[in-house]
Design an enzyme around this catalytic site. Structure first.
Site, PDB file in Angstrom:
ATOM      1  N   ARG A   1     114.013   2.048  25.643  1.00  0.00           N
ATOM      2  CA  ARG A   1     113.198   0.839  25.465  1.00  0.00           C
ATOM      3  C   ARG A   1     113.028   0.092  26.781  1.00  0.00           C
ATOM      4  O   ARG A   1     112.030  -0.609  26.987  1.00  0.00           O
ATOM      5  CB  ARG A   1     113.817  -0.085  24.395  1.00  0.00           C
TER       6      ARG A   1
ATOM      7  N   TYR B   1      86.595  -6.267  22.031  1.00  0.00           N
ATOM      8  CA  TYR B   1      87.078  -5.386  20.971  1.00  0.00           C
ATOM      9  C   TYR B   1      87.628  -6.231  19.823  1.00  0.00           C
ATOM     10  O   TYR B   1      88.258  -7.271  20.044  1.00  0.00           O
ATOM     11  CB  TYR B   1      88.143  -4.446  21.544  1.00  0.00           C
TER      12      TYR B   1
ATOM     13  N   LYS C   1      92.554   6.269  24.744  1.00  0.00           N
ATOM     14  CA  LYS C   1      91.168   6.682  24.916  1.00  0.00           C
ATOM     15  C   LYS C   1      91.041   7.714  26.049  1.00  0.00           C
ATOM     16  O   LYS C   1      91.576   8.799  25.950  1.00  0.00           O
ATOM     17  CB  LYS C   1      90.297   5.448  25.157  1.00  0.00           C
TER      18      LYS C   1
END
Length: 396
Positions: free
Chosen positions: A60, A113, A210
């Site tokens: 993490r 977006y 993407k």
């Protein structure tokens, strides 16, 4: 790599960030698929926990595979460091929270977006952070709306889904005089076509899902900045504490995607320009939004701050919402889906899908319509893509 030599983007997307040979002389770096790391003794613990050592504690906080991805993204965006996140929205929301406190306000472009719009208009106000939505292509309007509580200007360029081009350098010049941070979502352009940090932006964010990935099999995000101290702050005070960590396997897949980023973006753009020209000349299309068309509003700015125009196209048909539905329901090669940047051509209706959070009665204010169609032009043969769209348009 020779650290004293400046390599091209294509070479850096394959080699940058590496630290010598991989274990057992493997060509590809291993996936460090581990949640935790062991220590030699308590003295070793102290050195790592106090940052005297670059060793690892817990994935993490950091992991060798994550670090390699972060270093490579920093090199490609010409930043000093990067932080990997579990998703693009984890990156965006963490960066916004890292700069804003109760009483501050944020200025955003009027087209964002859908999930970014929801964070700005619904989540931040719950923490007493105000927002102002403006047309950031109007520099005069920006100057007028800045006040002493404005701490962040956030936008996408090209914007999602109408491809608005915003002058990064002009916005950054205004912001710096007021000590305001500029955050640019570079997902559509990628660092191959645009590097906002070199134009004055403070932080670049990506949905790595993407084009960075390019294959539709990863969800991830990344933030890049020139300020190394800020990167440490973002990583340990926000990414770690909010817990939006990227998995090592996803980081490894994104490293794989980066190797072909330049090749893919060139082919994506080549196909997109042909598709845009086809749509522009089609009798059933009344408007095409693509920065590579010379009569597009933002063409000149795009040509100046980008080295290519990308592969996202939006268009309006000469019809209504029902006609637009017929078109997207009639494609056979393109896939009806959210997301973008994959090898496959994807098509969608933003107002019904990625941007459905916008109030329907106010879409025009945000330069959106219910019948706007967005295409992420893929890597199929462009003749097949055009034939598919032509067949779909013939149903109206």
């Amino acid at each position: 790599m020779n650290k004293n030599k400046k390599y091209s983007f294509e070479t850096m997307s394959i080699h940058s960030g590496s630290e010598g040979k991989n274990a057992n002389n493997a060509l590809n770096p291993p996936i460090y698929q581990t949640s935790t790391f062991v220590f030699d003794n308590i003295d070793h613990v102290e050195k790592v926990m106090s940052f005297e050592s670059d060793d690892y504690v817990y994935t993490r906080g950091n992991n060798p595979t994550l670090r390699l991805f972060e270093n490579r993204m920093a090199a490609l965006e010409e930043g000093s460091g990067a932080v990997a996140f579990a998703s693009g929205m984890a990156a965006i929301s963490s960066v916004l929270f890292s700069f804003l406190k109760p009483g501050d306000n944020i200025i955003v472009n009027k087209t964002l977006y859908g999930s970014s719009y929801n964070v700005v208009t619904h989540v931040l106000p719950q923490y007493n952070v105000n927002y102002r939505i403006i047309d950031l292509s109007d520099i005069d309007e920006l100057s007028e709306l800045i006040d002493e509580n404005t701490k962040v200007i956030y936008f996408e360029t090209p914007s999602n889904p109408n491809l608005t081009i915003i002058d990064i350098k002009k916005v950054s010049n205004i912001a710096k005089k007021k000590n305001i941070k500029v955050i640019v979502d570079n997902t559509f352009a990628t660092p191959y076509f645009q590097r906002p940090l070199t134009l004055g932006a403070d932080v670049v964010v990506h949905s790595a899902t993407k084009y960075i990935c390019g294959h539709g099999d990863v969800v991830g995000g990344v933030a890049v900045a020139k300020d190394k101290d800020y990167i440490q702050y973002l990583k340990f005070d926000y990414m770690c504490e909010f817990g939006g960590v990227m998995s090592p396997f996803n980081a490894w897949l994104l490293l794989r995607g980066l190797k072909t980023l330049s090749v893919r973006m060139r082919e994506h753009e080549k196909n997109a320009l042909e598709v845009a020209r086809f749509l522009k000349n089609h009798p059933k299309v009344k408007e095409v939004m693509y920065p590579g068309l010379e009569d597009f509003k933002g063409y000149e700015i795009a040509k100046e701050q980008m080295s290519g125009f990308g592969a996202m196209i939006s268009f309006e048909i000469d019809g209504d919402l029902e006609d637009a539905k017929k078109v997207v329901n009639s494609v056979k090669l393109a896939q009806l889906a959210v997301s973008l940047g994959d090898c496959e051509t994807l098509i969608e209706l933003p107002a019904a899908m990625t941007h459905r959070g916008y109030p329907k009665e106010e879409l025009a204010k945000f330069e959106l319509t219910e019948s706007m169609i967005r295409i992420s032009v893929g890597l199929e043969n462009v003749k097949d893509i055009i034939e598919d769209l032509n067949d779909a348009l013939s149903v109206i």
